[in-house]
Design an enzyme around this catalytic site. Structure first.
Site, short mmCIF file in Angstrom:
data_model
loop_
_atom_site.label_atom_id
_atom_site.label_comp_id
_atom_site.label_asym_id
_atom_site.label_seq_id
_atom_site.Cartn_x
_atom_site.Cartn_y
_atom_site.Cartn_z
N ASN A 141 0.81 -1.23 0.00
CA ASN A 141 0.00 0.00 0.00
C ASN A 141 0.85 1.28 0.00
O ASN A 141 0.49 2.26 -0.65
CB ASN A 141 -1.01 -0.02 1.15
CG ASN A 141 -0.38 -0.18 2.51
OD1 ASN A 141 0.78 -0.60 2.61
ND2 ASN A 141 -1.10 0.15 3.55
N GLY A 215 2.57 -5.74 7.40
CA GLY A 215 1.69 -6.50 6.50
C GLY A 215 0.48 -6.99 7.26
O GLY A 215 0.09 -6.41 8.28
N SER A 216 -0.10 -8.06 6.77
CA SER A 216 -1.36 -8.54 7.36
C SER A 216 -1.11 -9.27 8.68
O SER A 216 -0.01 -9.78 8.93
CB SER A 216 -2.05 -9.47 6.37
OG SER A 216 -1.24 -10.61 6.17
N THR A 217 -2.15 -9.35 9.47
CA THR A 217 -2.04 -10.05 10.76
C THR A 217 -1.73 -11.53 10.54
O THR A 217 -0.92 -12.12 11.27
CB THR A 217 -3.35 -9.86 11.56
OG1 THR A 217 -3.46 -8.46 11.86
CG2 THR A 217 -3.34 -10.65 12.85
N GLY A 220 1.82 -11.80 9.76
CA GLY A 220 2.57 -11.37 10.95
C GLY A 220 2.72 -12.49 11.96
O GLY A 220 3.77 -12.67 12.58
N GLU A 237 3.98 -4.58 12.39
CA GLU A 237 2.94 -3.57 12.14
C GLU A 237 1.89 -4.25 11.27
O GLU A 237 2.14 -4.53 10.10
CB GLU A 237 3.52 -2.36 11.42
CG GLU A 237 4.50 -1.56 12.24
CD GLU A 237 3.84 -0.79 13.39
OE1 GLU A 237 2.61 -0.86 13.55
OE2 GLU A 237 4.58 -0.12 14.13
N CYS A 271 -3.49 0.89 6.57
CA CYS A 271 -3.71 0.07 7.77
C CYS A 271 -4.60 0.81 8.75
O CYS A 271 -5.46 0.22 9.39
CB CYS A 271 -2.38 -0.30 8.40
SG CYS A 271 -1.32 1.11 8.73
N GLU A 446 6.86 1.61 15.70
CA GLU A 446 7.80 2.29 14.82
C GLU A 446 7.74 3.77 15.14
O GLU A 446 6.79 4.25 15.78
CB GLU A 446 7.44 2.03 13.35
CG GLU A 446 7.57 0.56 12.98
CD GLU A 446 7.59 0.31 11.48
OE1 GLU A 446 6.54 0.45 10.84
OE2 GLU A 446 8.68 -0.03 10.95
P1 NAD Z 1 0.85 -9.50 3.39
O1 NAD Z 1 0.94 -9.94 4.81
O2 NAD Z 1 0.17 -10.37 2.42
O3 NAD Z 1 2.30 -9.24 2.80
C1 NAD Z 1 3.22 -8.36 3.40
C2 NAD Z 1 4.62 -8.78 3.05
O4 NAD Z 1 4.90 -10.04 3.63
C3 NAD Z 1 4.88 -8.93 1.56
O5 NAD Z 1 6.16 -8.41 1.27
C4 NAD Z 1 4.85 -10.45 1.36
O6 NAD Z 1 5.60 -10.88 0.25
C5 NAD Z 1 5.48 -10.91 2.66
N1 NAD Z 1 5.17 -12.29 3.05
C6 NAD Z 1 4.16 -13.08 2.64
N2 NAD Z 1 4.20 -14.28 3.26
C7 NAD Z 1 5.26 -14.26 4.10
C8 NAD Z 1 5.82 -15.16 5.06
N3 NAD Z 1 5.28 -16.36 5.28
N4 NAD Z 1 6.90 -14.77 5.76
C9 NAD Z 1 7.43 -13.55 5.60
N5 NAD Z 1 6.96 -12.64 4.72
C10 NAD Z 1 5.88 -12.98 3.97
O7 NAD Z 1 0.18 -8.04 3.46
P2 NAD Z 1 -0.23 -7.11 2.25
O8 NAD Z 1 -1.48 -7.67 1.65
O9 NAD Z 1 0.95 -6.84 1.39
O10 NAD Z 1 -0.56 -5.75 3.02
C11 NAD Z 1 -1.81 -5.43 3.51
C12 NAD Z 1 -1.86 -5.61 5.01
O11 NAD Z 1 -0.82 -4.86 5.63
C13 NAD Z 1 -3.13 -5.09 5.62
O12 NAD Z 1 -3.61 -5.99 6.59
C14 NAD Z 1 -2.72 -3.81 6.30
O13 NAD Z 1 -3.54 -3.41 7.36
C15 NAD Z 1 -1.33 -4.13 6.73
N6 NAD Z 1 -0.55 -2.90 6.94
C16 NAD Z 1 -0.21 -2.56 8.22
C17 NAD Z 1 0.47 -1.38 8.46
C18 NAD Z 1 0.85 -0.97 9.85
O14 NAD Z 1 1.74 -0.13 9.99
N7 NAD Z 1 0.23 -1.48 10.88
C19 NAD Z 1 0.82 -0.57 7.38
C20 NAD Z 1 0.46 -0.95 6.10
C21 NAD Z 1 -0.22 -2.13 5.89
#
Ligand code: NAD
Length: 466
Positions: A141, A215-217, A220, A237, A271, A446
Site C-alpha cells: 500500500n 503487513g497482514s495479521t 505477521g 505492524e 492500515c 515504529e
Molecule cells: P501480506 O501480509 O500479504 O504481505 C506483506 C509482506 O509479507 C509482503 O512483502 C509479502 O511478500 C510478505 N510475506 C508473505 N508471506 C510471508 C511469510 N510467510 N513470511 C514472511 N513474509 C511474507 O500483506 P499485504 O497484503 O501486502 O498488506 C496489507 C496488510 O498490511 C493489511 O492488513 C494492512 O492493514 C497491513 N498494513 C499494516 C500497516 C501498519 O503499519 N500497521 C501498514 C500498512 C499495511
C-alpha cells in the site's frame, strides 16, 4: 518499464529468475522484477553481515549519510513517482507525497539527538547497541514510505539491512535501492525482490537478528512463529479495523469531508483507515447522506490521469475481496448509499462505497476490508458503541468526533488501541510519535526514539571505580 535490478553488496544484481508486475489500472503485465532465489539471499545476508562492524562504529557518518540519502531520494522523486503509480495505482500526486514522506523520515532520524542514559548515581551508562542485520519486509500500500520507516531508524541505530518489498509493488523499492546504492557503503542496505516464499526464507534465515515486518495479521503471526525459532527480535505492524465513533453533538455536514478522506485516502488501502463508523441514531441518516455525497463526487481514474483522486485497487485478489465483502453485506440487507459495484472498465476499479444498515456480525464490519467501502453503523447508547468498537481482535487506531474535546477525550480513554485522534483520524502518524497496534494489530512500535530503540539491545557499561 525495464531494467530493474536488486542491490546486493553495493552492486546491481539480477535474480535467479523473474516475475511479472501488473499495472492495476489496466490489469496488464507491464514489467518484470528479479526473483531473488536462495543463493542470492545468502549473498545479501552475507553482505549485510560483513558491512555491520564498520557501519556500527561511526554514528556521525551514519547521520551524514542518512541526510545524503534523503537528498538523493528527494532528487529522484521525478523518476520514482511514475513507477510507484504504475505498480501501486495511486494518483501521481499521492506517489510524490509518499516519496516526500520517506524523505521526511530519513531526515528526522538523521537529525534526532539521543540523550546519554546514565544510572541515577552516575556510576553506570546504559547504552543501546545495534542488533546486527535486520530483515525488513513491506506491504504493497505504501512501499516507499513504509520502507523508510524501517531503513531510517535501523541504519541510524547502526544496523545493516536486507529489504524485501511486496511482489505486487517491487519496482519503486528496487529503484530506490539503486538511488541509495550511490550513497551508502556496500552491504549496508541490500534490496531484493521475490514472491511471498522469499519472505519466509528471510524470517527463517540464520543471519538476521531482527525482523521488521509490515503487513497482514495472518502473515505477521507466521513471521512471529518463524522468528521464535532462534529468538530473533520482531517488530510487527499489522492490520487494523479502525472505528470512528461520532458523538451525538457532532455536525455531520462539518465532519463528513474529513471522515470520508480518513476512510478513502489511498483507496482505503491504509492500515489505519477508518474501516467502520459508529453514528448515533439521531444523526445517522444525515451522516450517511453526507458521506455518500462525497463518495459520489470523487473522481476515480488511472493514477496517471489528470485530476484523479482515487486510483484502482492494487491487485486482483484484493479487488475480489472488497467486491465479495460488499456483496455479502448487500445480501444480508445492507444498502449501498453510494457505489456498491466495480467500475466497468479494465483494471481493478471499484466505486467508492458507503454502506448503511450493516452491523456487527457482518463480515465487512468484523473484518478488515482494506479498500474503498465503508460501513456506517447506527448506535443508541454510547457505552454500547465503545464496546462494539473494542469488540475486535484488532487495536491499531481510532477516532472520536465531537465539538466537545473533553467529552471526546473521555471516550478516547475507553478505547483499546495504539492511537486515538479527535475530530480527525491518524493525525498522530508523525516521525516523532510512536506508532503501533494493540492486540493483533502489532507488536512493538515504529517511529520516534521508541521506534529506533526497537533496533537496539541494551548494554550496561559500569565504570572501574577503584
Ligand atoms: P501480506 O501480509 O500479504 O504481505 C506483506 C509482506 O509479507 C509482503 O512483502 C509479502 O511478500 C510478505 N510475506 C508473505 N508471506 C510471508 C511469510 N510467510 N513470511 C514472511 N513474509 C511474507 O500483506 P499485504 O497484503 O501486502 O498488506 C496489507 C496488510 O498490511 C493489511 O492488513 C494492512 O492493514 C497491513 N498494513 C499494516 C500497516 C501498519 O503499519 N500497521 C501498514 C500498512 C499495511
Amino acid at each position: 518499464m525495464t531494467g530493474f535490478a536488486m542491490t546486493v553488496d553495493g552492486a546491481a544484481v539480477p535474480g535467479a529468475g523473474a516475475f511479472d508486475v501488473v499495472d492495476p489500472a489496466t490489469g496488464e503485465v507491464f514489467a518484470q522484477a528479479p526473483d531473488c532465489g536462495a543463493d542470492r539471499l545468502d549473498q545479501a545476508m552475507a553482505a549485510a553481515s560483513a558491512a555491520f562492524p564498520a557501519w556500527r562504529r561511526d554514528e556521525k557518518r551514519r547521520r551524514a549519510l542518512l541526510r545524503e540519502a534523503a537528498d538523493a531520494l528527494r532528487a529522484a522523486a521525478g523518476r520514482l513517482a511514475p513507477i510507484l503509480t504504475a505498480e501501486q495505482g495511486k494518483p501521481l500526486k499521492d506517489a510524490h507525497r509518499e516519496i516526500a514522506t520517506a524523505v521526511t523520515w530519513l531526515r528526522y532520524y538523521a537529525d534526532l539527538d539521543l540523550p546519554r542514559e546514565v544510572s541515577q548515581d552516575g556510576s553506570a551508562e546504559v547504552i543501546r547497541r545495534p542488533l546486527g542485520v535486520v530483515a525488513a519486509i513491506t506491504p504493497w500500500n505504501f512501499p516507499i514510505a513504509l520502507a523508510a520507516w524501517k531503513i531510517a531508524p535501523a541504519l541510524r541505530a547502526g544496523n545493516t539491512m536486507v529489504l524485501k518489498p511486496s511482489p505486487y509493488t517491487p519496482l519503486t523499492t528496487l529503484a530506490m535501492g539503486e538511488t541509495l546504492r550511490a550513497i551508502l557503503p556496500p552491504g549496508v542496505l541490500n534490496v531484493i525482490s521475490g514472491r511471498d516464499p522469499l519472505g519466509a526464507l528471510m524470517t527463517a534465515h540464520p543471519v538476521p537478528r531482527k525482523i521488521s515486518f509490515t503487513g497482514s495479521t495472518a502473515t505477521g503471526k507466521r513471521v512471529a512463529a518463524a522468528a521464535a525459532e532462534d529468538l530473533k527480535r520482531v517488530t510487527l505492524e499489522l492490520g487494523g479495523n479502525d472505528p470512528a465513533i461520532v458523538l451525538d453533538d457532532a455536525d455531520p455536514g462539518q465532519i463528513a469531508d474529513s471522515l470520508f478522506w480518513s476512510a478513502f485516502a489511498n483507496n482505503g488501502q491504509v492500515c489505519l483507515a477508518v474501516k467502520r463508523v459508529y453514528a448515533p441514531e439521531r444523526l445517522y441518516a444525515d451522516l450517511v447522506e453526507a458521506l455518500a455525497a462525497r463518495a459520489r463526487s470523487v473522481r476515480v481514474d488511472a493514477g496517471t490521469a489528470e485530476g484523479a483522486q482515487l486510483g484502482p485497487i492494487n491487485n486482483r485478489p484484493q479487488y475480489e475481496r472488497v467486491a465479495g465483502l460488499v456483496g455479502d453485506a448487500l445480501d444480508r440487507g445492507a444498502t449501498a448509499a453510494a457505489g456498491g459495484r466495480p467500475i466497468d472498465r479494465p483494471g481493478y476499479f471499484y466505486q467508492p462505497t458507503i454502506l448503511s444498515g450493516a452491523s456487527d456480525g457482518t463480515r465487512i464490519v468484523d473484518e478488515e476490508q482494506f479498500g474503498p467501502a465503508l460501513p456506517v453503523i447506527a448506535y443508541r447508547d454510547l457505552g454500547e458503541a465503545v464496546e462494539r468498537a473494542n469488540g475486535t481482535t484488532y487495536g491499531l487506531t481510532a477516532s472520536v468526533w465531537s465539538p466537545d474535546p473533553d467529552r471526546a477525550a473521555r471516550v478516547a480513554a475507553e478505547l483499546d488501541c495504539g492511537q486515538v485522534s479527535i475530530n480527525a483520524h491518524g493525525r498522530g502518524v508523525r516521525p516523532d510519535l510512536p506508532f503501533g497496534g494493540h492486540k493483533w494489530s502489532g507488536l512493538g512500535v515504529e517511529n520516534g526514539p521508541w521506534g529506533l530503540y526497537g533496533y537496539t539491545e541494551l548494554q550496561v557499561l559500569v565504570g572501574n571505580e577503584s
